[in-house]
Design an enzyme around this catalytic site. Structure first.
Site, mmCIF file in Angstrom:
data_model
loop_
_atom_site.group_PDB
_atom_site.id
_atom_site.type_symbol
_atom_site.label_atom_id
_atom_site.label_comp_id
_atom_site.label_asym_id
_atom_site.label_seq_id
_atom_site.Cartn_x
_atom_site.Cartn_y
_atom_site.Cartn_z
ATOM 1 N N GLY A 244 22.533 105.771 -46.685
ATOM 2 C CA GLY A 244 23.230 104.757 -47.696
ATOM 3 C C GLY A 244 22.402 104.755 -48.924
ATOM 4 C CG LEU A 245 20.191 101.748 -49.890
ATOM 5 C CD1 LEU A 245 18.584 101.517 -49.770
ATOM 6 C CD2 LEU A 245 20.740 100.314 -50.511
ATOM 7 C CB CYS A 246 24.201 107.160 -52.623
ATOM 8 S SG CYS A 246 25.008 107.323 -51.044
ATOM 9 N N GLY A 247 25.593 104.030 -54.050
ATOM 10 C CA GLY A 247 26.967 103.705 -54.700
ATOM 11 C C GLY A 247 28.050 103.909 -53.511
#
Length: 286
Positions: free
Chosen positions: A86-89
């Site tokens: 994750g952590l990709c908008g």
């Protein structure tokens, strides 16, 4: 108003978070360049084999590959490509939102769905929706590897050849530029020459050793090239989206630190003013 010690602890915590997001931004920027180079290197081959396969759809050969046969759509296969992390908008949520909308359309039409998931995020989402997952691939790393993709994709390809599926679609995120990535769902099988830009003139190739051997091999390579290109595009989009998201997080952390320092200075000034008032009041009383 919180005490000065509490504010200092908050400032220290946000500063540590900012260090992490800044480091992740730099790592994503480095991986993004490599992913974009890999994606652009795969495009010429993908475009060429797409053009050849499109021309085959209008060819005059007596042999007709199952990938070229149009059918009434009652059973659909869907390849969902997402990231493992994750952590990709909104990268994954955007494509999964489109997938969910298309699934509702198929369900309303009475179309049965089988899904192949490439990427952990899509796999988890499909498990929660309760659809029929026939295969999946996770842990692809930073570069797409065909040996990890062939197995899960072959399940849908074999089902289409056997007549168990009437169409196969692929959902992924297409890389436009560093700031823009577009989710898309396109038909993979059956191959339609009109969709991939083939002309309407009827012509054919010269086949050696025979049409069946060449067309069978070529169309399998076509599907594999399309899948590889889609995964490469998705990986480039992932790193770009993560870099932008981490930069935004770092900027927001910097703003929060500035606001907390302002609150800390006000609290410190109020405490000093209170102490001075107490000293002056005590001196006056004496």
């Amino acid at each position: 108003m919180p005490s000065g010690k509490e504010i200092r602890n908050k400032i220290r915590s946000v500063e540590n978070t900012r260090k992490i997001t800044k480091a992740m931004e730099m790592v994503a920027a480095s991986k993004m360049r490599k992913a974009q180079d890999r994606m652009r290197a795969a495009r010429p081959y993908g475009e060429k084999i797409r053009r050849v396969a499109a021309n085959l759809s209008h060819a005059l050969t007596d042999y007709r590959h199952p990938f070229l046969s149009e059918r009434e759509v009652r059973r659909v296969g869907l390849i969902v490509i997402t990231s493992d992390k994750g952590l990709c908008g909104g990268l994954n949520s955007n494509v999964l939102r489109q997938v969910l909308a298309r699934m509702k359309e198929w369900d309303a039409s009475g179309v049965k769905l089988s899904v192949t998931c490439i990427g952990n995020k899509g796999f988890g989402f499909m498990q929660r929706t309760g659809v029929n997952i026939v295969s999946h691939a996770e842990g692809l790393g930073d570069a797409p590897r065909m040996e990890k993709l062939i197995g899960p994709i072959k399940v849908l390809m074999d089902a289409f050849i056997a007549g168990e599926l009437d169409a196969v679609y692929i959902a992924n995120t297409r890389f436009v530029n560093t700031m823009k990535q577009d989710p898309a769902i396109e038909q993979l099988l059956p191959l339609s020459g009109d969709e991939v830009g083939a002309g309407h003139s009827k012509w054919d190739y010269l086949y050696e050793p025979d049409a069946k051997t060449v067309i069978d091999t070529l169309l399998v390579r076509y599907v594999e090239a399309l899948i590889y290109q889609a995964v490469a595009e998705n990986m480039a989009s992932e790193q770009s989206a993560r870099m932008v998201a981490m930069k935004s997080a770092s900027d927001n952390a910097k703003n929060v630190i500035g606001e907390l320092k302002l609150v800390y200075n006000k609290a410190r000034q109020a405490a000093i003013t209170k102490e001075l008032s107490e000293i002056v009041g005590g001196a006056a009383a004496v």
